[in-house]
Design a protein around this motif. Sequence first.
Motif, PDB file in Angstrom:
ATOM      1  N   VAL A   1      -4.640  38.756 -30.711  1.00 40.11           N
ATOM      2  CA  VAL A   1      -4.824  40.135 -30.267  1.00 40.11           C
ATOM      3  C   VAL A   1      -6.303  40.534 -30.219  1.00 40.11           C
ATOM      4  O   VAL A   1      -6.717  41.316 -29.361  1.00 40.11           O
ATOM      5  CB  VAL A   1      -4.015  41.099 -31.161  1.00 40.11           C
ATOM      6  CG1 VAL A   1      -4.635  41.233 -32.547  1.00 40.11           C
ATOM      7  CG2 VAL A   1      -3.895  42.464 -30.506  1.00 40.11           C
ATOM      8  N   HIS A   2      -7.130  39.974 -31.102  1.00 38.45           N
ATOM      9  CA  HIS A   2      -8.551  40.345 -31.119  1.00 38.45           C
ATOM     10  C   HIS A   2      -9.350  39.584 -30.066  1.00 38.45           C
ATOM     11  O   HIS A   2     -10.486  39.971 -29.756  1.00 38.45           O
ATOM     12  CB  HIS A   2      -9.145  40.090 -32.503  1.00 38.45           C
ATOM     13  CG  HIS A   2      -8.505  40.905 -33.588  1.00 38.45           C
ATOM     14  ND1 HIS A   2      -8.606  42.273 -33.635  1.00 38.45           N
ATOM     15  CD2 HIS A   2      -7.716  40.542 -34.630  1.00 38.45           C
ATOM     16  CE1 HIS A   2      -7.921  42.727 -34.684  1.00 38.45           C
ATOM     17  NE2 HIS A   2      -7.371  41.695 -35.293  1.00 38.45           N
TER      18      HIS A   2
ATOM     19  N   HIS B   1      -9.761  44.310 -22.790  1.00 31.86           N
ATOM     20  CA  HIS B   1      -9.394  45.221 -21.702  1.00 31.86           C
ATOM     21  C   HIS B   1     -10.518  45.190 -20.684  1.00 31.86           C
ATOM     22  O   HIS B   1     -11.694  45.281 -21.034  1.00 31.86           O
ATOM     23  CB  HIS B   1      -9.208  46.629 -22.263  1.00 31.86           C
ATOM     24  CG  HIS B   1      -8.816  47.653 -21.243  1.00 31.86           C
ATOM     25  ND1 HIS B   1      -7.773  47.484 -20.381  1.00 31.86           N
ATOM     26  CD2 HIS B   1      -9.351  48.866 -20.942  1.00 31.86           C
ATOM     27  CE1 HIS B   1      -7.660  48.544 -19.599  1.00 31.86           C
ATOM     28  NE2 HIS B   1      -8.608  49.394 -19.916  1.00 31.86           N
TER      29      HIS B   1
ATOM     30  N   SER C   1      -6.716  42.621 -17.925  1.00 31.06           N
ATOM     31  CA  SER C   1      -6.967  42.007 -19.221  1.00 31.06           C
ATOM     32  C   SER C   1      -7.798  40.749 -19.042  1.00 31.06           C
ATOM     33  O   SER C   1      -7.963  40.244 -17.932  1.00 31.06           O
ATOM     34  CB  SER C   1      -5.638  41.656 -19.915  1.00 31.06           C
ATOM     35  OG  SER C   1      -4.817  42.795 -20.070  1.00 31.06           O
TER      36      SER C   1
ATOM     37  N   ASN D   1     -11.147  44.703 -28.636  1.00 31.37           N
ATOM     38  CA  ASN D   1     -10.118  45.342 -29.449  1.00 31.37           C
ATOM     39  C   ASN D   1     -10.719  46.257 -30.508  1.00 31.37           C
ATOM     40  O   ASN D   1     -10.064  47.198 -30.972  1.00 31.37           O
ATOM     41  CB  ASN D   1      -9.240  44.278 -30.115  1.00 31.37           C
ATOM     42  CG  ASN D   1      -7.973  44.842 -30.712  1.00 31.37           C
ATOM     43  OD1 ASN D   1      -7.302  45.659 -30.093  1.00 31.37           O
ATOM     44  ND2 ASN D   1      -7.654  44.428 -31.924  1.00 31.37           N
TER      45      ASN D   1
ATOM     46  N   VAL E   1      -0.023  38.628 -24.431  1.00 31.40           N
ATOM     47  CA  VAL E   1      -0.940  39.591 -25.038  1.00 31.40           C
ATOM     48  C   VAL E   1      -1.809  40.200 -23.939  1.00 31.40           C
ATOM     49  O   VAL E   1      -2.405  39.475 -23.139  1.00 31.40           O
ATOM     50  CB  VAL E   1      -1.835  38.914 -26.096  1.00 31.40           C
ATOM     51  CG1 VAL E   1      -2.632  39.962 -26.868  1.00 31.40           C
ATOM     52  CG2 VAL E   1      -1.009  38.064 -27.049  1.00 31.40           C
TER      53      VAL E   1
ATOM     54  N   ASN F   1      -3.011  44.345 -21.892  1.00 36.87           N
ATOM     55  CA  ASN F   1      -3.217  45.795 -21.917  1.00 36.87           C
ATOM     56  C   ASN F   1      -2.431  46.467 -20.801  1.00 36.87           C
ATOM     57  O   ASN F   1      -3.013  47.025 -19.852  1.00 36.87           O
ATOM     58  CB  ASN F   1      -4.705  46.105 -21.768  1.00 36.87           C
ATOM     59  CG  ASN F   1      -5.552  45.413 -22.804  1.00 36.87           C
ATOM     60  OD1 ASN F   1      -5.681  45.885 -23.930  1.00 36.87           O
ATOM     61  ND2 ASN F   1      -6.118  44.270 -22.441  1.00 36.87           N
TER      62      ASN F   1
ATOM     63  N   THR G   1      -3.936  49.353 -24.884  1.00 31.71           N
ATOM     64  CA  THR G   1      -4.653  48.184 -25.369  1.00 31.71           C
ATOM     65  C   THR G   1      -3.880  47.461 -26.464  1.00 31.71           C
ATOM     66  O   THR G   1      -3.061  48.031 -27.175  1.00 31.71           O
ATOM     67  CB  THR G   1      -6.030  48.595 -25.915  1.00 31.71           C
ATOM     68  OG1 THR G   1      -5.845  49.554 -26.969  1.00 31.71           O
ATOM     69  CG2 THR G   1      -6.882  49.205 -24.830  1.00 31.71           C
ATOM     70  N   SER G   2      -4.168  46.145 -26.554  1.00 30.22           N
ATOM     71  CA  SER G   2      -3.665  45.296 -27.635  1.00 30.22           C
ATOM     72  C   SER G   2      -2.147  45.340 -27.759  1.00 30.22           C
ATOM     73  O   SER G   2      -1.599  45.656 -28.813  1.00 30.22           O
ATOM     74  CB  SER G   2      -4.304  45.705 -28.962  1.00 30.22           C
ATOM     75  OG  SER G   2      -5.705  45.751 -28.854  1.00 30.22           O
ATOM     76  N   THR G   3      -1.454  45.022 -26.671  1.00 25.68           N
ATOM     77  CA  THR G   3       0.005  45.004 -26.670  1.00 25.68           C
ATOM     78  C   THR G   3       0.500  43.560 -26.701  1.00 25.68           C
ATOM     79  O   THR G   3       0.035  42.718 -25.936  1.00 25.68           O
ATOM     80  CB  THR G   3       0.554  45.708 -25.418  1.00 25.68           C
ATOM     81  OG1 THR G   3       0.130  47.076 -25.443  1.00 25.68           O
ATOM     82  CG2 THR G   3       2.072  45.659 -25.377  1.00 25.68           C
TER      83      THR G   3
END
Length: 478
Positions: free
Chosen positions: A67-68, A72, A108, A136, A184, A186, A191-193
């Motif tokens: 996720v990090h 975006h 993304s 992120n 993973v 946006n 963000t961070s979905t």
Amino acid sequence: MKKIGRISLTFLLVIAGAFVAVWAYSTFFDKTQVVTIKEEQAARYINLPANSEQQLPDLTFAAQKSVHAVVHIATQSVRTGQWSSGNPFLDEFFGLRSQPEVRQGFGSGVIMSEDGFIITNNHVIENAQNIKVILNDKREFEARLVGADPSTDIALLKVEAEDLPYLTYGNSDNLQLGEWVLAVGNPFNLTSTVTAGIISAQGRNLGINQDQYRIESFIQTDAAVNPGNSGGALVNQQGNLVGINTAIASRTGSFTGYSFAVPVSIVKKVVEDLKEFGEVQRALLGVNIGDVNAEIAEELNLDKVEGVYIGGVVENGAANEAGLKEKDVIISVDGEKTKTAAELQEKVSQYRPGDDVDIVVIRDNEKKQFTVTLRNKHGDTEIVRDNMTVLGAEFEAVSNNVKQELGIRSGIMITKLEKGKLKDAGLEKGFIITSVNKKPIYEVGDFKREVGNARGGILVEGVYPNGESAYYVFGLEN
């Protein structure tokens, strides 16, 4: 009265006799037996493991790891649109008015190195004049386009940063149907979905890339992907990158069950080429291909309905020179089976012009092996260089304020000029290119496209910051 009394007595005696007869029959002759039936319930029980929850995949590690490293991407492009005054007579006399039109886009990207190389889709950044990357942790960076490949819909960006979180490549060739993966990105600017699903198919050819040399061998999953997820990561349970999310199958524009990702086996080669050469080194067999179907299998008397049917061989192409023929069926490349045309494209895309590959075909019910030296799009084995490298210049978009001051509607400025075609032609740093071969240039991508499509001499027109107009003519041939 006596006669009535005798009749009544006789009636009573008859009734009493009937009751006595019924009682005697039921007591001595008709004993009703009541039976209680006890049913045995025949049920089958399955003993489930006491800790069955532990059998489900734990995706928390993969989610936290990826996720990090997924960013975006926000883009901005400016186009000059035309609008009417509403009066057809005025439009006819003065012409349609021009008005700048600002377009926003989002998507993304995946950080692939700690020094800021980022992979995304070409369609995310295509025609963008400004590209912003938001991490992120909310940090923002201006991104530079290193290169893009429309044939695979992959682009490479670079931001100036250090010690960034990044993902490592996994192996998309080892993916199995039913294997759990995470998408993973946006979606809808959220963000961070992270969404989860399984590999539902591989080697999908959707025909969505419009490039002449398109390569499509998508990984299909049922992980939810929506607009904004494009360019995001598809990772395995170990948190390694196995694909770049690119498309969805939908009639509504939103996710309805299936999503598609470019496998990392293709992505890795594209990124390496863009970093090293500025352009993808596309290796070509020089054949027209299609999947083997039941009709072809029957015609050629094949044992299985699989393989890649050669419908035609390009004259002076790699396959023709090696001895492959029309109606051959390719079944393997360097020892790896190729059941479909998409699989063949995926495998060949991992090589460069000049590489030798062993191709096994079925011809006249016999297997034959050929060593093919792959060629580039020009028909030779040389490395194809990016025209921008030959030109020896770097560019940036021109702001609206500068355009207004100089009275121009389009243009890109030369920000760096080294030895190359432009310097030899007399252009200087700061020159604003407004058109190439009479076609307006709004952004660097427009310039690349027009120069790449040009044949013979190239006419460049523009203006210097002091308002002086100029034009230059040069060629790309040595």
